[in-house]
Design a protein around this motif. Structure first.
Motif, PDB file in Angstrom:
ATOM      1  N   PHE A  32       4.634  40.451  83.296  1.00 18.98           N
ATOM      2  CA  PHE A  32       4.811  39.120  82.735  1.00 18.98           C
ATOM      3  C   PHE A  32       4.515  38.022  83.759  1.00 18.98           C
ATOM      4  CE2 PHE A  32       7.809  41.381  79.752  1.00 18.98           C
ATOM      5  CZ  PHE A  32       7.033  41.186  78.628  1.00 18.98           C
ATOM      6  N   ASN A  33       4.585  38.351  85.044  1.00 19.45           N
ATOM      7  CA  ASN A  33       4.355  37.352  86.090  1.00 19.45           C
ATOM      8  C   ASN A  33       2.935  36.792  86.011  1.00 19.45           C
ATOM      9  OD1 ASN A  33       6.921  37.810  87.055  1.00 19.45           O
ATOM     10  ND2 ASN A  33       6.254  39.271  88.606  1.00 19.45           N
ATOM     11  N   GLY A  34       2.833  35.497  85.743  1.00 17.59           N
ATOM     12  CA  GLY A  34       1.541  34.833  85.706  1.00 17.59           C
ATOM     13  C   GLY A  34       0.725  35.097  84.453  1.00 17.59           C
ATOM     14  N   HIS A  35       1.293  35.772  83.468  1.00 15.80           N
ATOM     15  CA  HIS A  35       0.553  36.103  82.238  1.00 15.80           C
ATOM     16  C   HIS A  35       1.354  35.634  81.032  1.00 15.80           C
ATOM     17  CE1 HIS A  35      -1.560  38.620  79.215  1.00 15.80           C
ATOM     18  NE2 HIS A  35      -2.569  38.507  80.037  1.00 15.80           N
ATOM     19  N   PHE A  36       1.547  34.500  80.786  1.00 16.39           N
ATOM     20  CA  PHE A  36       0.989  33.230  81.215  1.00 16.39           C
ATOM     21  C   PHE A  36       2.134  32.334  81.675  1.00 16.39           C
ATOM     22  CE2 PHE A  36      -2.111  35.030  78.301  1.00 16.39           C
ATOM     23  CZ  PHE A  36      -3.294  34.847  78.986  1.00 16.39           C
ATOM     24  N   PRO A  37       1.849  31.305  82.485  1.00 15.68           N
ATOM     25  CA  PRO A  37       2.927  30.476  83.029  1.00 15.68           C
ATOM     26  C   PRO A  37       3.778  29.770  81.962  1.00 15.68           C
ATOM     27  CG  PRO A  37       0.882  30.089  84.225  1.00 15.68           C
ATOM     28  CD  PRO A  37       0.539  30.964  83.051  1.00 15.68           C
ATOM     29  N   GLU A  38       3.161  29.265  80.906  1.00 10.17           N
ATOM     30  CA  GLU A  38       3.919  28.526  79.894  1.00 10.17           C
ATOM     31  C   GLU A  38       4.654  29.439  78.916  1.00 10.17           C
ATOM     32  OE1 GLU A  38      -0.220  29.229  78.752  1.00 10.17           O
ATOM     33  OE2 GLU A  38       0.586  28.080  80.418  1.00 10.17           O
ATOM     34  N   GLN A  39       4.181  30.641  78.682  1.00 11.32           N
ATOM     35  CA  GLN A  39       4.853  31.629  77.822  1.00 11.32           C
ATOM     36  C   GLN A  39       4.411  33.020  78.249  1.00 11.32           C
ATOM     37  OE1 GLN A  39       7.282  31.829  75.013  1.00 11.32           O
ATOM     38  NE2 GLN A  39       6.997  33.813  75.969  1.00 11.32           N
TER      39      GLN A  39
END
Length: 134
Positions: A32-39
């Motif tokens: 989940f890290n950085g995939h994606f920042p907003e969700q």
């Protein structure tokens, strides 16, 4: 193919040519890290890796995928969700069909073709044991 950590298996229902696994998609997965920042969303490549590895463990295929067919990602899998992964085996054609769902919600599906027929199969307890060790 990537080698992601397998998710916790909350429940399994094992048949001769199919398996149904209830998976916990923990919110703290590194994918989940950085995939994606907003969700944060579970990457499709991770979903595919889990289907290949869990299907191969149970039905006895090597993890050498020959082809991916009708691969579809319909909805996002979010952190903390529980999903059901259904995997069906067509040993005559050396293919696994998989689908991620939760009730009426379908998240992803596809067909995985292998270079050779399965060499052996594993029991339900082995799938759960191996998934917890990964």
């Amino acid at each position: 193919m990537i080698k992601s950590s397998l998710p916790p298996i909350l429940h399994s229902d094992i048949g001769i040519d199919n398996i149904e696994l209830r998976l916990l998609v923990a919110a703290d997965l590194e994918y989940f890290n950085g995939h994606f920042p907003e969700q944060a969303v579970l990457p499709g490549v991770t979903q595919l890796d889990w289907a290949v590895r869990l299907g191969c463990q149970h039905f006895g295929y090597s993890e050498a995928v020959a082809n991916l067919e009708v691969l579809k990602f319909q909805q996002l899998i979010l952190p903390g969700q529980e999903v059901t992964l259904n995997i069906s085996n067509n040993a005559a054609k050396a293919k696994l069909t998989f689908a991620y769902s939760d009730g009426e919600n379908r998240y992803a599906s596809g067909r995985i073709a292998f270079d050779s027929t399965p060499v052996n199969s594993k029991s339900a307890t082995n799938i759960s044991d191996e998934a917890s060790q990964c």
